[in-house]
Every structure is written in C-alpha cells, then in structure tokens.
Design an enzyme around this catalytic site. Structure first.
Site, PDB file in Angstrom:
ATOM      1  N   HIS A  98      -5.329  11.745  13.565  1.00 25.90           N
ATOM      2  CA  HIS A  98      -6.340  11.502  12.401  1.00 25.90           C
ATOM      3  C   HIS A  98      -7.660  10.857  12.893  1.00 25.90           C
ATOM      4  O   HIS A  98      -8.539  10.674  12.181  1.00 25.90           O
ATOM      5  CB  HIS A  98      -5.729  11.225  11.129  1.00 25.90           C
TER       6      HIS A  98
ATOM      7  N   ASP B  31       2.609  18.820  13.910  1.00 32.37           N
ATOM      8  CA  ASP B  31       2.595  17.845  12.741  1.00 32.37           C
ATOM      9  C   ASP B  31       2.233  18.426  11.639  1.00 32.37           C
ATOM     10  O   ASP B  31       1.548  19.268  11.505  1.00 32.37           O
ATOM     11  CB  ASP B  31       1.682  16.441  13.207  1.00 32.37           C
TER      12      ASP B  31
ATOM     13  N   TYR C 162       8.869  10.929   9.117  1.00 39.96           N
ATOM     14  CA  TYR C 162       9.104   9.964   8.356  1.00 39.96           C
ATOM     15  C   TYR C 162      10.680   9.855   7.814  1.00 39.96           C
ATOM     16  O   TYR C 162      10.898   8.854   7.028  1.00 39.96           O
ATOM     17  CB  TYR C 162       8.073   9.816   7.415  1.00 39.96           C
TER      18      TYR C 162
ATOM     19  N   ASP D 266      -6.183   5.305   4.224  1.00 34.08           N
ATOM     20  CA  ASP D 266      -4.840   5.443   4.418  1.00 34.08           C
ATOM     21  C   ASP D 266      -4.338   5.267   5.881  1.00 34.08           C
ATOM     22  O   ASP D 266      -3.639   5.658   6.633  1.00 34.08           O
ATOM     23  CB  ASP D 266      -4.362   7.193   4.569  1.00 34.08           C
TER      24      ASP D 266
ATOM     25  N   HIS E 267       0.397  17.541   9.233  1.00 35.91           N
ATOM     26  CA  HIS E 267      -0.905  17.142   8.692  1.00 35.91           C
ATOM     27  C   HIS E 267      -2.099  17.601   9.546  1.00 35.91           C
ATOM     28  O   HIS E 267      -1.510  17.739  10.800  1.00 35.91           O
ATOM     29  CB  HIS E 267      -1.175  15.588   8.608  1.00 35.91           C
TER      30      HIS E 267
ATOM     31  N   ASP F 113       0.803  -1.259   0.025  1.00 43.52           N
ATOM     32  CA  ASP F 113       0.047   0.056   0.224  1.00 43.52           C
ATOM     33  C   ASP F 113       0.978   1.142   0.109  1.00 43.52           C
ATOM     34  O   ASP F 113       1.350   1.635   0.952  1.00 43.52           O
ATOM     35  CB  ASP F 113      -0.991   0.066   1.323  1.00 43.52           C
TER      36      ASP F 113
ATOM     37  N   ASP G 172       7.114  15.599  10.822  1.00 48.39           N
ATOM     38  CA  ASP G 172       7.053  15.522   9.576  1.00 48.39           C
ATOM     39  C   ASP G 172       7.063  17.106   8.943  1.00 48.39           C
ATOM     40  O   ASP G 172       7.092  17.516   7.689  1.00 48.39           O
ATOM     41  CB  ASP G 172       5.824  14.625   8.767  1.00 48.39           C
TER      42      ASP G 172
HETATM   43  C1  Q6P Z   1      -1.084  11.141  13.029  1.00 49.37           C
HETATM   44  O1  Q6P Z   1      -0.353  10.350  12.164  1.00 49.37           O
HETATM   45  C2  Q6P Z   1       0.732  11.002  11.475  1.00 49.37           C
HETATM   46  C3  Q6P Z   1       0.561  11.694  10.361  1.00 49.37           C
HETATM   47  O2  Q6P Z   1      -0.168  13.111  10.295  1.00 49.37           O
HETATM   48  O3  Q6P Z   1       1.900  11.909   9.969  1.00 49.37           O
HETATM   49  C4  Q6P Z   1      -0.290  10.500   9.607  1.00 49.37           C
HETATM   50  C5  Q6P Z   1      -0.059  11.081   7.869  1.00 49.37           C
HETATM   51  C6  Q6P Z   1      -0.951  10.320   6.985  1.00 49.37           C
HETATM   52  C7  Q6P Z   1      -0.741  10.619   5.454  1.00 49.37           C
HETATM   53  C8  Q6P Z   1      -1.431   9.862   4.703  1.00 49.37           C
HETATM   54  N1  Q6P Z   1      -0.778  10.066   3.442  1.00 49.37           N
HETATM   55  C9  Q6P Z   1      -1.704   9.491   2.246  1.00 49.37           C
HETATM   56  C10 Q6P Z   1      -1.200   9.942   1.011  1.00 49.37           C
HETATM   57  C11 Q6P Z   1      -2.199   9.394  -0.091  1.00 49.37           C
HETATM   58  N2  Q6P Z   1      -1.658   9.856  -1.522  1.00 49.37           N
HETATM   59 ZN    ZN Z   2       1.767  13.854   9.797  1.00 56.42          ZN
END
Ligand code: Q6P
Ligand code: ZN
Length: 663
Positions: free
Chosen positions: A135, A172, A305, A92, A174, A20, A265
């Site tokens: 999330h 963060d 990451y 995701d 996101h 994935d 991140d």
């Molecule tokens: C709380 O979790 C930490 C986080 O916010 O870093 C999670 C990020 C999920 C990022 C998902 N990307 C999906 C890309 C689809 N093309």
């Molecule tokens: Zn994030």
C-alpha cells in the site's frame, strides 16, 4: 537448488503504541506465528536461510521520494506525541521508534531474496517481513506499510540484473494500490491483484481498484485488477481466476522473474478478508506460478491477521516452493455468480490487450455495471446477514500432511536408452535410490506384452502406496500400453484416472464411457467424436506445434477439468506424430503435478526417447523451461476451445467464465 527463507526477529520489534482500531490487527505475533509454524512443521530447516540486511537509501529511492525518506528518517528520535502527530498525515498506518529500522530490514529482505534467486544461489524463496509494503506510495505510508518492499524489489531486479519483464502477483485480499501506481505506465512490470472490493465499499475504497483500470499509456494492459464484490469467495473462485485470467496472460507475457505479494488475509478465518478459501489453495497458487520464469519466484509476506490460517497458509506456500506433493482440493463447486461477473468483466476489459483473451466469449461488460448495484430487499437482507455472519468464528480442517514419497521418479526404459539425469541404473529393488527407481525393462524384445506391462503395473501399485511419486515408461506401443494401464487401474472401484492424451490416436471407446476415466485429448486430428462429459477432444488446427493454442487449451479446459475431477492418477500419454513442441509438453508435465498428489505416469513411444530426459527432469521437480512470449493462437483454435468450454460448462462448472444470463 534450494528454497530460501528470510526472517529476522528484529522485525517483530515494533508495535502499535496507542489506541487505533484500524491498526490493532497488525501485531508482531503475525511474524512469529508464521516463522514458528515453519519451524514446527520442519520446513524452516529444509530451507536455505539467507540473512536480512538493511536497505540503503539508494534502494529505497528507487520507489520513494527523498522528502518522504527524510521524513521517515526522523521517526526514531520522535516522542510518542510526535509519532502520533506524524502518523496523522497518513492513512491506516502507525509509526514507532523502531519501525524505520524494521522497514529497512523488510526491504533488504526482499532484495536479499532477489539476489539469491537471480544469482542462482537458490531456486526460489520466501521473505517473512514486517512492516508489509504493497500500500505504500512514493511519498506516503498507508495500510500498515512504510516502504513498498515488492515494488522496490522489482525496480532493483531491473536495475541490477537487467530483468526485462517482471510479473507481480498480489494475492493479498487488499488492493496493492502502491504497486499499481508505481508501474501503471510500465509495460515491463505486469501487476495482477485480486482484492475485496464490494463495489468500492471496502477499504481502501478506490475507484482505481476496479477491473477497468488496466494501466496507462504504454502500460495499458499490464495492470490487472480483479475485484471481489462479495465476501465468502472460495477455492473455486480463486482457481477460476488463475485458469481463465492470470495464467493465460502470464504465459503470453513470459516474465523473467515472478514476485508475489504474499498476503494471506485472503484465506478463511481472516477478519479483514472474510473469504472462505482454505490454506491449501496457496499450495496450488504457488505451484501454478512455479513453471514461469524458469522457476524464479520470490514471495514476500504482506497481510494475514488470523494467526492460525496465516501459519497454515505460509507453510502451504513454502512446502510448494520446496517441491513437495500438492494437497487435494476437495468439493470445488465452481465459481459463484459474483466471481463470474468479475471474471467476465476483467476478461472483457483486457481482451484488446492480450491475444489469449481476444476470443473470450463472455457477455459484454455493459451487462455488468460497476456502479452500486441496486440491491433488492432480499439481497440486501442476505448481504447484511453475510456481514453479520462474518463475525462468527469460521472453522476449517487443518491441512493434511504433504508427504514426499521416498522415490520421486521411477523410470521404465528399454536397455538401449540412456538413463535420465539424476537417475541411476538399478539392479534390484533393494538398491532403491532416493531419487529414482529404474525398472530396467526391455519392452522391445519381451515376447509377452503382459509381462512387459507388469513392470508398469508394479510402478503404479507403488505410486498408490505412495512409495513413488511419479513415473515414466518408454514403451513399444504407447496406445496399447495406455489401454492396458487404464483397464488395470479402472478395475479398482474407487479409481479416477485423468487421461491426458497428446497427439492423434484413437482412444478405445470403452475407456470414454466408464466415468472412471476422464479423457482429454489434445490433437490436430479433426476427431469426428462428439465430446461427452468424460471425453473431451481438443483439436488444434495448427496441430500442437503452436504452443499458445496448446497452452490456452491447457489453462481454460484441462486445468479446470482436472481440478474439478480430482483424479487419483494422472496418465499423460504422448502418441506418435503428436508434434507437440517440447516446451509446451514440459509445461504440461509440470502443471499436471497439481493433481493426484503428483502421481503422474508418463507413457512415451520408444521413438520419442529424446523426450525422456527433459520429461524426467520436470518429473523430478525442475521447472519447465520458459516458452518465450506467446503469439496469438489461430482464431479457429481459440474458437474451438471456447466452444468446448461453453458446451461442457454445465457438466464442469470451473469451465465457466460468465454469469448465467437467467436470474
Ligand atoms: C500490505 O499490508 C497488508 C494489508 O494489505 O493486509 C494491509 C491492510 C490494511 C487494512 C486497513 N484497514 C483499515 C480499516 C478501516 N476501517
Ligand atoms: Zn491485506
């Protein structure tokens, strides 16, 4: 009191079992890299290790629905095919036979941290957890998250400890929509999040993540979204948002507890964020929050990451929690245009909800629309290149070591003044006590002022050699002492002094023009002086007794100037009759440690001896006491501060909060 560190390798024991692309970055090594960086830098040993525990159903049900919990409970017994099937209903995220166990440990870790801080076992702390949380929603896993660790921790703190107001800072990259949905109508939880947004083009593509989503009903104003509509944001952009949005609002809100969704991140090198802020920024973001809520701060890991920048950023955060000197932030060039547009949009959207923003003089939001900005051909090409460039490996310098000098606070006092707590009378230098060095000096009786000042000069010399972190001197004539110290230090060619003068008292003019001293004077005297680039008089009508006006000038003028000037020494002077209330003075003392690796010299007039102990306590690293919810500052004071900002913003870009009108 110490700093808690919560970590258990059990939380590394789940991973993606199928292909994935959206989830492959969320690997167990994120946790081991974070923990190993702390161990390698000798930081883990300096923390109080608290054990993890599994959250129980009742705690998970503080945020999640029964049906969702029941559904997740089935996952340990599922076959690979069932797990894939189960995962498809969410976005995701992936499931694994052991992820439910780890998710309970992640929640339990956050709750253990809240218990440790609320029960006074530790001052603050960090929980290194996996799966992350911000999330996940009431009945849905999302974005690598199963249970919303921080949202549950907030509800838990309110229920178990009767905490009235909680600030959640989500740095963060996101948007933690799960946290937003949980508290959007709750005025007791202020949720602040910045996030890569690119006008809704970036995941999770929610209209709800934009700056005009401010909370609902009673919760209006208690949800602050700062969208980053471009990648490549730098330290200046993050600091501007803290100085001009988060700190003013956070101090007005006056939380009893601060929770941080500590995702890294948002640091340089991260494939998701594609930002350019360096790991050192987290040292400062953490420090700037540590004088809220009497220092009660719980940081819980979210994303991150790039294992290198993640490890460095986690270390920067924990080192600040431990009270170590802050690293310098260099070349702060000021916020970029896109950041300024977001800044002014957020301030405009919240002006009606927060008195600290009421007088914000920025362009009305209508100038900056949120619908897809029609990119010119040139801009589109530039944006495409930017995206393209995102793929190239970013490089950055490894953060410098943050060494704590052997002596934290040196105090120069006349004989008749009692020693501050944690300081001891000192005979000769040999008996140097690890905490404080008292140069017993009698300024009052000393017939030769220069000899008297020699003690202070030697204190400064030892600060320069990083033998001492900061100092405090109680002197007979504070204005003369200030002038002598500035002259003494300015004699060095590469000196840069930030002189913060609280109260009236005229600053000798030669100090103001040498460019080697940046003077910010906060007083109630209507100084006739016109400000110049290096002399910034902030006069507050209601004098300095009004904490809110005082602190607003600290956040929106003093901190931005200090960061951009990047002094080598901070001279904090309290002149007679300053009347500044002690709480605001102590907050200022704490916040100024952001600069010059904490090399602050405080000069007090001898009749201010009541100020010595509380000031020394903050210099020793104790949090400044909370001020209580701040009321609106007098209009003329707020407007005075805005006028200074707009007049000086060309010299000091970090003062800007609006995109320049021209092109
Ligand atoms: C709380 O979790 C930490 C986080 O916010 O870093 C999670 C990020 C999920 C990022 C998902 N990307 C999906 C890309 C689809 N093309
Ligand atoms: Zn994030």
């Amino acid at each position: 009191m110490g700093t808690a560190l919560i970590y258990d390798e059990e939380m590394t024991k789940y991973k993606l079992l199928w292909v994935d692309p959206a989830c492959k970055i969320e690997v167990p090594e994120r946790l081991t890299a974070s923990h190993e960086a702390l161990v390698r830098n000798g930081l883990a040993d300096r923390c109080v290790s608290l054990p993890v525990r599994e959250a129980v159903d009742a705690e998970i049900l503080l945020v999640h629905s029964e049906e969702y919990l029941e559904a997740v409970k089935q996952t340990p017994h599922m076959t690979l095919e069932d797990l894939k099937e189960f995962t498809l209903q969410y976005g995701d995220v992936y499931f694994h036979p052991n992820i439910y166990h780890c998710a309970k440990l992640a929640v339990g870790s956050a709750l253990q941290l809240v218990d440790g801080v609320m029960m006074g076992k530790v001052k603050n702390g960090m929980a290194l957890v996996r799966p992350p949380g911000h999330h996940s929603m009431r009945s849905a896993a999302n974005g690598f998250c199963v249970f919303n660790n921080v949202a549950i921790a907030a509800r838990y703190a309110k229920q178990k400890y009767g905490v009235k107001r909680i600030l959640i800072v989500d740095w963060d990259i996101h948007h933690g929509q799960g946290v937003q949905y949980c508290f959007e109508d709750d005025p007791s939880v202020l949720y602040f999040s910045w996030h890569r947004y690119e006008h809704q083009k970036f995941w999770p593509h929610l209209r709800d993540s934009d700056y005009d989503i401010v909370g609902k009903g009673d919760g209006a104003g208690f949800n602050i979204n700062v969208p980053w509509n471009k990648v490549g944001m730098e330290n200046s952009d993050y600091l501007s948002v803290f100085c001009h949005i988060l700190l003013p609002v956070a101090y007005e809100f006056c939380p009893d507890l601060v929770l941080v969704c500590a995702g890294f991140d948002s640091a340089i090198g991260d494939p998701e964020g594609k930002m350019c802020a360096t790991p050192e920024i987290f040292a400062h973001l953490t420090h700037l929050l540590m004088n809220l809520a009497g220092g009660k701060l719980c940081a819980v890991l979210e994303g991150g990451y790039n294992l290198t920048s993640l490890g460095q950023s986690v270390c920067q955060t924990v080192q600040s929690l431990l009270g170590d000197p802050l690293p310098p932030l260099t070349d702060l060039s000021g916020p970029c245009r896109s950041a300024l547009e977001s800044l002014q949009s957020v301030r405009a959207a919240h002006r009606q909800h927060w008195s600290c923003l009421k007088h914000a003089v920025d362009l009305p939001t209508s100038e900056i629309s949120t619908k897809r900005v029609k990119l010119s051909g040139e801009e589109a090409k530039e944006q495409a290149e930017e995206e393209q460039s995102g793929t190239e490996e970013k490089i950055w310098a490894e953060p410098l070591k943050r060494v704590s000098p052997p002596v934290c606070s040196a105090v120069v006092l006349p004989d008749d003044v009692v020693c501050p707590d944690a300081c001891e009378r000192l005979g000769s230098a040999e008996e140097l006590n690890p905490h404080s060095l008292i140069l017993k000096k009698d300024f009052l009786k000393d017939d030769d002022p220069l000899t008297a000042f020699s003690r202070v000069f030697s204190l400064i010399e030892r600060m320069k050699k990083n033998e001492i972190r900061n100092g405090l001197a109680l002197v007979g004539d504070v204005t003369m002492a200030m002038t002598c110290v500035v002259q003494h230090v300015a004699a060095e060619d590469n000196s840069r002094i930030l002189l913060v003068c609280v109260g009236n008292g005229n600053i000798p003019s030669h100090i103001k023009e040498d460019g080697k001293t940046l003077v910010v004077q906060i007083s109630c005297e209507n100084t006739v002086e016109q400000e110049s680039k290096y002399y910034v008089p902030v006069c507050l009508k209601k004098s300095c007794t009004d904490s809110s006006g005082f602190l607003q000038s600290v956040f929106s003028v003093l901190l931005p100037l200090g960061y951009q000037y990047n002094p080598r020494l901070v001279l904090l002077v309290r002149t007679p009759g300053s009347e500044v209330c002690d709480g605001a003075w102590l907050q200022l003392t704490g916040l100024l440690q952001s600069f010059a690796q904490g090399h602050t010299l405080v000069l007090l007039q001898e009749d201010d001896k009541a100020c010595v102990d509380p000031t020394a306590a903050v210099l020793l690293g104790n949090p400044a006491p909370p001020l209580g919810q701040l009321q609106a500052s007098p209009t003329e004071d707020a407007e005075a501060v805005e006028r200074i900002r707009s007049r000086l913003k060309d010299d000091w870009k970090l003062l800007m909060t609006a995109a320049p009108e021209n092109g």
